[in-house]
Design a protein around this motif. Structure first.
Motif, PDB file in Angstrom:
ATOM      1  N   ARG A  90      11.675 -17.688 111.681  1.00  0.00           N
ATOM      2  CA  ARG A  90      12.578 -17.415 112.799  1.00  0.00           C
ATOM      3  C   ARG A  90      11.740 -17.104 114.030  1.00  0.00           C
ATOM      4  N   CYS A 129      15.895 -15.843 119.074  1.00  0.00           N
ATOM      5  CA  CYS A 129      17.081 -15.323 118.381  1.00  0.00           C
ATOM      6  C   CYS A 129      17.869 -14.374 119.283  1.00  0.00           C
ATOM      7  N   THR A 130      19.167 -14.653 119.419  1.00  0.00           N
ATOM      8  CA  THR A 130      20.038 -13.822 120.261  1.00  0.00           C
ATOM      9  C   THR A 130      20.889 -12.870 119.416  1.00  0.00           C
ATOM     10  N   HIS A 131      20.666 -12.889 118.080  1.00  0.00           N
ATOM     11  CA  HIS A 131      21.421 -12.036 117.144  1.00  0.00           C
ATOM     12  C   HIS A 131      22.920 -12.304 117.216  1.00  0.00           C
ATOM     13  N   CYS A 132      23.253 -13.579 117.421  1.00  0.00           N
ATOM     14  CA  CYS A 132      24.668 -13.957 117.527  1.00  0.00           C
ATOM     15  C   CYS A 132      25.390 -13.852 116.188  1.00  0.00           C
ATOM     16  N   GLY A 133      24.647 -13.968 115.087  1.00  0.00           N
ATOM     17  CA  GLY A 133      25.254 -13.828 113.757  1.00  0.00           C
ATOM     18  C   GLY A 133      25.752 -15.119 113.128  1.00  0.00           C
ATOM     19  N   CYS A 162      24.313 -17.614 111.816  1.00  0.00           N
ATOM     20  CA  CYS A 162      23.602 -18.021 110.594  1.00  0.00           C
ATOM     21  C   CYS A 162      24.009 -17.189 109.376  1.00  0.00           C
ATOM     22  N   VAL A 195      20.619  -9.071 113.571  1.00  0.00           N
ATOM     23  CA  VAL A 195      20.523  -9.981 112.431  1.00  0.00           C
ATOM     24  C   VAL A 195      19.081  -9.919 111.918  1.00  0.00           C
ATOM     25  N   CYS A 246      21.986 -22.723 113.992  1.00  0.00           N
ATOM     26  CA  CYS A 246      21.541 -21.718 114.965  1.00  0.00           C
ATOM     27  C   CYS A 246      21.629 -22.287 116.384  1.00  0.00           C
ATOM     28  N   PRO A 247      22.509 -21.728 117.245  1.00  0.00           N
ATOM     29  CA  PRO A 247      22.691 -22.312 118.592  1.00  0.00           C
ATOM     30  C   PRO A 247      21.388 -22.422 119.403  1.00  0.00           C
ATOM     31  N   PRO A 248      20.539 -21.388 119.462  1.00  0.00           N
ATOM     32  CA  PRO A 248      19.317 -21.542 120.281  1.00  0.00           C
ATOM     33  C   PRO A 248      18.133 -22.130 119.502  1.00  0.00           C
ATOM     34  N   MET A 272      15.854 -20.817 114.178  1.00  0.00           N
ATOM     35  CA  MET A 272      15.407 -21.024 112.802  1.00  0.00           C
ATOM     36  C   MET A 272      14.700 -22.373 112.723  1.00  0.00           C
TER      37      MET A 272
END
Ligand code: SF4
Ligand code: SF4
Length: 135
Positions: free
Chosen positions: A79, A84-88, A90, A108, A125-127, A130
């Protein structure tokens, strides 16, 4: 038995018919998912390998005898913490719980030791934090 593995070839063996022998002599079904093979350079290949436990074991022994390094794919899932924006997103699809929400902080967290290497999180994963990271 069906599993994804990463093979690393040294520059001394890059041109040997190792994959051909693996299919022909060990009755294995191979699906090459990714490869970077260059003349007289260190090379790698990502494979899905399918066969009986016994054939896989013998095939892996043959690869080791040839000097090929074998890694399970899960060792290559990373990762990018900066992305990672910790959007959740995944955490809903990770089948092993390797990606999960820490309730106290709503962060996350990624437990790489619980990862099976399924790669479901990579496109989810949007951004694109991963990644399958192979050197
Ligand atoms: S989907 Fe990507 S950005 Fe969102 S929490 Fe998971 S790794 Fe981080
Ligand atoms: S590769 Fe699969 S098991 Fe590993 S973190 Fe991603 S979704 Fe979870």
């Amino acid at each position: 038995m069906k599993r994804k593995i990463v093979l690393h070839f040294s520059r001394e063996i890059w041109d040997k018919p190792i994959i051909y022998r693996l299919i022909k002599d060990f009755n294995l079904i191979l699906n090459i998912l990714k490869a970077n093979v260059l003349p007289r350079r260190e090379s790698f290949m990502v494979l899905e390998i399918e066969g009986s436990d016994n054939d896989c074991r013998k095939g892996f022994e043959y690869l080791k005898e040839c000097g090929v390094t074998i890694e399970p794919i899960e060792q290559n899932i990373r990762r990018d913490e900066e992305k990672c924006t910790h959007c959740g997103a995944c955490t809903a699809i990770c089948p092993t719980g390797a990606l999960s929400i820490k309730r106290e902080t709503m962060e996350v967290v990624f437990f790489s030791e619980m990862c099976s290497g399924c790669e479901l999180c990579v496109p989810a994963c949007p951004p694109r934090a991963m990644e399958v990271h192979i050197e």
